[in-house]
Design a protein around this motif. Sequence first.
Motif, short mmCIF file in Angstrom:
data_model
loop_
_atom_site.label_atom_id
_atom_site.label_comp_id
_atom_site.label_asym_id
_atom_site.label_seq_id
_atom_site.Cartn_x
_atom_site.Cartn_y
_atom_site.Cartn_z
N LEU A 396 0.88 -1.16 0.00
CA LEU A 396 0.00 0.00 0.00
C LEU A 396 0.91 1.21 0.00
O LEU A 396 1.58 1.49 0.97
N GLU A 398 0.49 4.65 -1.18
CA GLU A 398 0.23 6.09 -1.12
C GLU A 398 -0.62 6.44 0.10
O GLU A 398 -1.66 5.86 0.32
N HIS A 403 -8.70 10.06 3.81
CA HIS A 403 -9.40 8.79 3.64
C HIS A 403 -10.62 8.95 2.76
O HIS A 403 -11.69 8.41 3.04
N ASN A 404 -10.45 9.71 1.68
CA ASN A 404 -11.58 9.87 0.76
C ASN A 404 -11.19 9.53 -0.67
O ASN A 404 -11.77 10.04 -1.61
N HIS A 407 -9.94 2.91 -2.80
CA HIS A 407 -8.81 2.11 -2.31
C HIS A 407 -7.87 1.68 -3.43
O HIS A 407 -6.68 1.93 -3.40
N GLU A 412 -3.11 0.54 -4.34
CA GLU A 412 -2.48 -0.66 -4.90
C GLU A 412 -1.68 -0.40 -6.17
O GLU A 412 -0.84 -1.20 -6.54
N LYS A 490 -16.88 8.14 -3.58
CA LYS A 490 -15.43 8.38 -3.71
C LYS A 490 -15.00 8.09 -5.14
O LYS A 490 -14.24 8.86 -5.74
N SER B 101 2.78 -4.21 4.02
CA SER B 101 1.44 -3.99 3.48
C SER B 101 0.44 -5.09 3.76
O SER B 101 -0.68 -5.03 3.31
N ARG B 155 4.61 7.02 11.32
CA ARG B 155 3.58 6.80 10.29
C ARG B 155 2.28 6.35 10.93
O ARG B 155 1.20 6.82 10.59
N TRP B 163 -7.10 9.74 10.97
CA TRP B 163 -8.43 9.16 11.15
C TRP B 163 -9.25 9.99 12.13
O TRP B 163 -10.45 10.21 11.93
N TYR B 167 -10.35 12.66 8.78
CA TYR B 167 -11.37 11.81 8.16
C TYR B 167 -12.73 12.50 8.09
O TYR B 167 -13.39 12.45 7.04
N GLY B 170 -12.77 14.68 5.25
CA GLY B 170 -12.81 13.88 4.03
C GLY B 170 -14.22 13.45 3.69
O GLY B 170 -14.67 13.52 2.54
N VAL B 171 -14.95 13.01 4.73
CA VAL B 171 -16.33 12.58 4.50
C VAL B 171 -17.19 13.74 4.02
O VAL B 171 -17.94 13.62 3.06
N THR B 174 -16.40 14.62 0.49
CA THR B 174 -16.94 13.63 -0.46
C THR B 174 -18.44 13.82 -0.62
O THR B 174 -18.95 13.81 -1.75
N THR B 178 -20.11 15.08 -4.08
CA THR B 178 -21.03 14.21 -4.82
C THR B 178 -22.37 14.91 -5.00
O THR B 178 -22.97 14.83 -6.08
#
Lengths: 726, 190
Positions: A396, A398, A403-404, A407, A412, A490, B101, B155, B163, B167, B170-171, B174, B178
């Motif tokens: 993973l 980037e 978090h928008n 994925h 990936e 998203k 990962s 990290r 988060w 976050y 971000g929500v 979005t 939209t």
Amino acid sequence: MRSCSIIILNWNGKDLLAQGLPSVLAAVEFAGGECEIIVADNGSNDGSVEFIRRQVPSVRLIALDKNYGFGEGNNRAVAEAKGEIIVLLNNDMVVEKGFLHPLLRAFDAEDNLFAAGCQIFFRDQSKRREETGKTFAYWDKGTLRFLHQEITDLDYERKYIPITWASGGAAAFDRKKFLALGGFRSLYSPAYYEDTDLSYRAAKRGWKILLAVESTVYHEHRASANKRFTPPELQALIRRNQFLFLWSNISSNTMLLEHALAFFPRLIKYGMRKGGGVEWKAFLTALPNFFLARSFNRHERSSSALRDEELLKGFEWKRVFLQRQQRLHILFVCPYIPCLGVHGGGNRMFYLIKGLAANHVITVLSYVETEAEKQLARQLQEFCKSVILVVRGQSLQEPDWFHNQPHRPVKEFANPEMKTILDAEVGSGKYDLVQFEYLEMGYLARTVKHYNIPMLLTNHEVQHAALSRHLEQNTFSYLERVELRYEWMKMLRFELRIASLFDAVVTFTDEDAKALNGYNPQLPVHVHNLGVDVHFFSSYDGTVKEPHSLVFVGYYRHYPNEDAMVYFCKEILPRIQEKMPDVKVYIVGAEPTQSVRGLHNGTSIIVTGKVEDIRPFIAQATVYIAPLRLGAGMRGKILEAWAMKKPVVATPVAVAGLQVYDGNNILIADTPNDFASQVLKLLGDQQLCERLGEGGLRTAQSRYDWQMLVRQHQEIYKEMFRRKNI
Amino acid sequence: MRGLLSIARWSFPDIKKFHKGIIVAGCSDENAQRIAHSCSQWLPHVNWAMVKRREPVIASFTGETIFTFHETTIARQFALLRLLRKEKADIVVLTWTNEASFGSLHIAGLFFNARSFIVFNENIDAFFLVVKNHRIIRHHLRWRFAGKILRKGKRILLEALSWMFLYPFGVLSTLAGTLYLVIRKRMRRV
């Protein structure tokens, strides 16, 4: 041929002149025509003047009283030159015999040409080639980047290529235009960036600057400068002049604001590093000339025909040339290696690249999942110039701090190694356009957007549309539904944002095109069909060897294919088996998932896994089934069945984008009952099978043959260039 | 004792009593193959199942394969995690190899309802996750994070902070974005 004056500026370079002058004399003799050689001496005290007078009296000597520096020294010599074209050479240049012709020919061939540069090699061939003469400058987040790019085979083919600036030590200039610009500016004294400044001012007036690839010179590199400055002093001088260049030439308010905002953080960042004192010294020595630099800029504005954005934002300057080019150098950026026999997307990419390679030069940059997959590149190496492979790995890569982001593309497929290689490849200037395959690779376009190179995205499947269908078709718990809907949001924003980076977006179906244009009508979306190698499939013996058998071919890591088979075996097959218990289904294709493998029973359902050649399996079956409910995009599998004259029963989702005539070249069924009854109809009617097979083959030949599709794809390139005013 | 509590045990578990095992393959297919082979050799009387991130199948592994993290939604992943906890395995094999990962699979196994946990590394060395092995565990973690703990820790901290604080923005962005796209599309239709 026009008259020319070759001007060699010298300061204490007697030995260098002794090496270089004979080559210049030989070149002038070889070229013939009216050409004088002038040595302008900048107040040398090493006997250079006496050397010229005694050893080469045929050379005209302008002995200046002191060292005026590079700019002023050349200005004075140009003022006294007689030729229409002036060729400026450093005293450490050794030229090839034929270096003059290509330079002078350029002025005859091109209108409005200001300068033609020479291709530069180091005399010491073991040194890394830092200068080539193929210069390129671009705007990068508040500052300017200057580089010399690699000369490619295609450049030799084209002979003259546009560049950002002609080097003041190895280039020919139109004397009238040179004098109209006022020559080199003393602002940059003693040296560096006067030539860049001069060329930029010329380019802003709409004059052209080219590299004459066939004109070759050999350079000692900083032979005089190294005598006068230490390396740190040279660094500081170069950096100082970069500041002055920016301040005196950039008129765009947006770019200046960007520069101002980025300036101090950058100064602090680089200044804190080891050796960062150079950065501060450069800034502090440039600062006193800030207002003078801005006054030069105000002076030039009235004569400017082009904006800074047009000149500095990438490859805009190539526009003059690309419209004439028939043969393009194209970079394909792929998430999976384009090869046959793995999945439909790979097949499509392979055939397109193979078709284009007949007329263009193709380089492929692709991910592979493991080292072992690299051997699949052998198929491509037969017709591609080069194939560059990057092992994707499972990482993973980037961070997504808000978090928008969806994925898959961001996490990936955004491998840092791939980004570095992509940036280096596009930045090298070798390519005329870049084609990204799949949305996942389209995301990487952000890395190279600043080069402003024509870019095309093939969106194999509009993912927000596929997600939407997935939500409609399947039942989920409340939490899952909320999560998937959020994922759809998203993906929708992401997909539209990425698509807007491109000069052309290709989809395979009208539905996919509408899914994009519905939200953004400005997107340049083109619908381009998938193809099939009709000859390859139709030449196989299609005799049915197993009556009452069905076949489906797919790549099962693609979820719609897995869903299709599970749906068929659970909902449709039992209905068929009620009337025809001996029916057999062959599920063919690579990487069958656990649920698909679980369907295998060895009698009525055979899961074969990956096979070397799908044709025997399609051939031996009576009917080809395509019971897809999910996904988007066009299905290559139906085209393969048509090419093999197999009758096909498919759902409406499976035939999206295809030229289908129900009852003529295909049978379409939506519900499990309908699907079962259509299959039974075909299994019991040989004539109907033949009629549908013929109809399918005719459709494949007339609309989906690759040769025709490659030609259509090239029309998309032309439309793309027209859109970019190329 | 089951689950994380079993780590607090001082002694090693009695492996003869194991019947059911789950291998959490948070590693590459090659390593998963080697570990699965080693497990079946060492504990042939155990019925093994494997939790994987994705395809392909390990050819030599004949037990059941469960694709927990192949699911696209977190809700479904948690649902499957809940189901897997009901399995009540005797032993869970964790694969702490040097491949990045697979983070969530590295620790997801710890939440299974197992009697004991065993860790394999990329050299196919194994140790039980019990207090008695605290030196080995410390050595392993030190080796695993050698020089990286600060970077990784930074990290992880940044991710946690993002988060918590970023976050929600971000929500909102979005949702707002939209809404704007959908409204614009509808107005264009009108």
